[in-house]
Structure formats: structure tokens, C-alpha cells
Design an enzyme around this catalytic site. Sequence first.
Site, mmCIF file in Angstrom:
data_model
loop_
_atom_site.group_PDB
_atom_site.id
_atom_site.type_symbol
_atom_site.label_atom_id
_atom_site.label_comp_id
_atom_site.label_asym_id
_atom_site.label_seq_id
_atom_site.Cartn_x
_atom_site.Cartn_y
_atom_site.Cartn_z
ATOM 1 N N ASP A 124 -37.154 -39.951 -2.590
ATOM 2 C CA ASP A 124 -37.958 -38.729 -2.472
ATOM 3 C C ASP A 124 -39.401 -38.966 -2.949
ATOM 4 O O ASP A 124 -39.807 -38.456 -3.997
ATOM 5 C CB ASP A 124 -37.285 -37.588 -3.252
ATOM 6 C CG ASP A 124 -37.865 -36.232 -2.905
ATOM 7 O OD1 ASP A 124 -38.664 -36.148 -1.955
ATOM 8 O OD2 ASP A 124 -37.513 -35.245 -3.599
ATOM 9 N N GLY A 212 -41.522 -25.179 -7.344
ATOM 10 C CA GLY A 212 -42.983 -25.232 -7.341
ATOM 11 C C GLY A 212 -43.541 -26.416 -8.119
ATOM 12 O O GLY A 212 -44.717 -26.741 -8.004
ATOM 13 N N SER A 214 -42.043 -29.391 -7.811
ATOM 14 C CA SER A 214 -41.672 -30.542 -6.977
ATOM 15 C C SER A 214 -42.872 -31.379 -6.581
ATOM 16 O O SER A 214 -43.932 -30.843 -6.249
ATOM 17 C CB SER A 214 -41.013 -30.053 -5.683
ATOM 18 O OG SER A 214 -39.668 -29.831 -5.894
HETATM 19 C C1 4AZ Z 1 -37.276 -27.349 -6.839
HETATM 20 O O1 4AZ Z 1 -36.759 -26.413 -6.269
HETATM 21 C C2 4AZ Z 1 -36.688 -27.881 -8.087
HETATM 22 N N1 4AZ Z 1 -34.679 -28.302 -12.582
HETATM 23 C C3 4AZ Z 1 -37.333 -28.879 -8.791
HETATM 24 C C4 4AZ Z 1 -36.798 -29.335 -9.966
HETATM 25 C C5 4AZ Z 1 -35.614 -28.825 -10.438
HETATM 26 C C6 4AZ Z 1 -34.973 -27.814 -9.754
HETATM 27 C C7 4AZ Z 1 -35.516 -27.353 -8.565
HETATM 28 C C8 4AZ Z 1 -35.066 -29.340 -11.713
HETATM 29 O O2 4AZ Z 1 -38.299 -27.839 -6.400
#
Ligand code: 4AZ
Length: 265
Positions: A124, A212, A214
Amino acid sequence: MLSHHISRRTGISLAKRAAAVGAVALAVASLQPVSAQAASTRIVGGTTAAQNEFPFMVHLSMGCGGALYKKDVVLTAAHCMSGSGNNTSITVTAGVNDLNSSAAIKVKSKKVKVAPGYNGNGKDWALIKLARPIDKPTLKIATTDQYNRGTFTIAGWGDTEEGANTGTTKLRKASVPFVADRVCKRHYGNRLVSKEELCAGWQSGGIDTCQGDSGGPMFRKDDAGKMIQVGIVSWGDGCARAGVPGVYTEVSHFASDIARAAAAL
Ligand code: 4AZ
């Protein structure tokens, strides 16, 4: 918004797989990208970062984070992107803590390179070539696994609670400890791609990345006291739940692939 609630309850991992599979269909239909849905995580349990504390941090217009790998290249998550190729649709915001600040530097994307072989399961990472360089410090990436331990910093403009789906306009940060694959698998089992992902979080929950965040970096200091990126915010089941670590792309595993892709961008 019902679909958002369903995807939250079923877990981010499902949202991420849906993002990969649906990317082509979504490029055709001009809907909000599925990736924006998967990207709806923000820092839970953190505090506001100081202006210039993380000058390599960037915000992406689809609602993800990233880090400056080169002055004109951003490292982010593949699941935030709709695919590889010329792409002038992403606005990258840099140089500010507050996204609404008039001092914000905004630069458009030129090209995207998604990790070779990315299919929603591991790998990723993605690079964005910018239309022009941003005169801010870059964040070096880990090239060995020696820093995949200890306590990491996470930062982002994502949700401050699971399911909030709002994000924040001010950059937030938090600290999370490394979680060994063996321990992380107690919750995720074989959904964790051990070689390509690493986990971080508190057993008691309460502090985590969320929707958000990510694509943003997870980093620490190296032995010389310089910031080094060890992870990319990737996925997790919910946010900040007890016994459920966040899952991050293991940057050191892909360091040479990333360097090669950046040189070819
Ligand atoms: C997301 O939805 C996401 N707790 C990113 C990180 C985590 C959960 C969801 C980790 O982008």
C-alpha cells in the site's frame, strides 16, 4: 451515508479492498472515489502539532495524508489513489498546520505511480509527482528494518473519533508503540501481510490513526536524531479500539522499489 456506517462497522480492511477493486469502475462513474471513503481516518487521542513541527507533511485533496519524499515527489498510500498515470486532479497542500491558512502552499499533481502489483492486500504505497517542487524539508525513508521498533509519531488531519467522518483542519499528532507481527495477528490473523506491513498502537486503545490519516507517514528518530519514515498509514479495524493496532505499510521493505519508482517518475 448509510454505506459509511456499514463500512465502518465491518472494518477498514474491507473498505480498502473495495477501494482497490472498485477503482476502475469509479474512474468511469464520476462519484466520490471509494478511496476517499477508506481514507476517512484521523488521529484519535492526539494533540495539535506545532506550526513547522513536521514540515514534510502534506495533505491531499481526496482526504489523505502524505510526506515529501523529494521536493517534487510525495509518498502516500496506494489505496488513496485511483491508479497510475498522468494525473493533474490532486491538490497537495503543504507548509501549514492549518489547512485554511492563507500561507498554505498548494501544488497540483502531475503523475501518479501506484506500487507494482498493488491489489488491496499489502503493497500500500504510491508516489505523486508534483507540477512543481515544494521548498520544504523532505522525510527520509527507512532502508533497513532496524528502526521498526520503539515508539513512533503519527500525524494527520483525519478523524479524532472512529466514525466522526469530519477530519480536522489543524494537523494533529500522537505517539504509538511498535506492535510485533505475532501480537498484531492475535486480532488480524492472516489479514496482516507480515512482510509488507507493520503494526503500532496501544493495547488499551485510545490513541491511533483514523479515517483521513491514510497515506500519511509514521516516523521516529534514527540513531543520529534525524526523523525517518518507517510506515505509511494503511488500514485497521476501526480506530483506537483496545487490542486492535493500526496497520502501516512497512516502508523499509519497499525502500528500494520506492527509490526506483521515484527516479523513473
Ligand atoms: C482509514 O480509514 C484508516 N486505525 C486508517 C487507519 C486506521 C483505520 C482506518 C487505523 O483510512
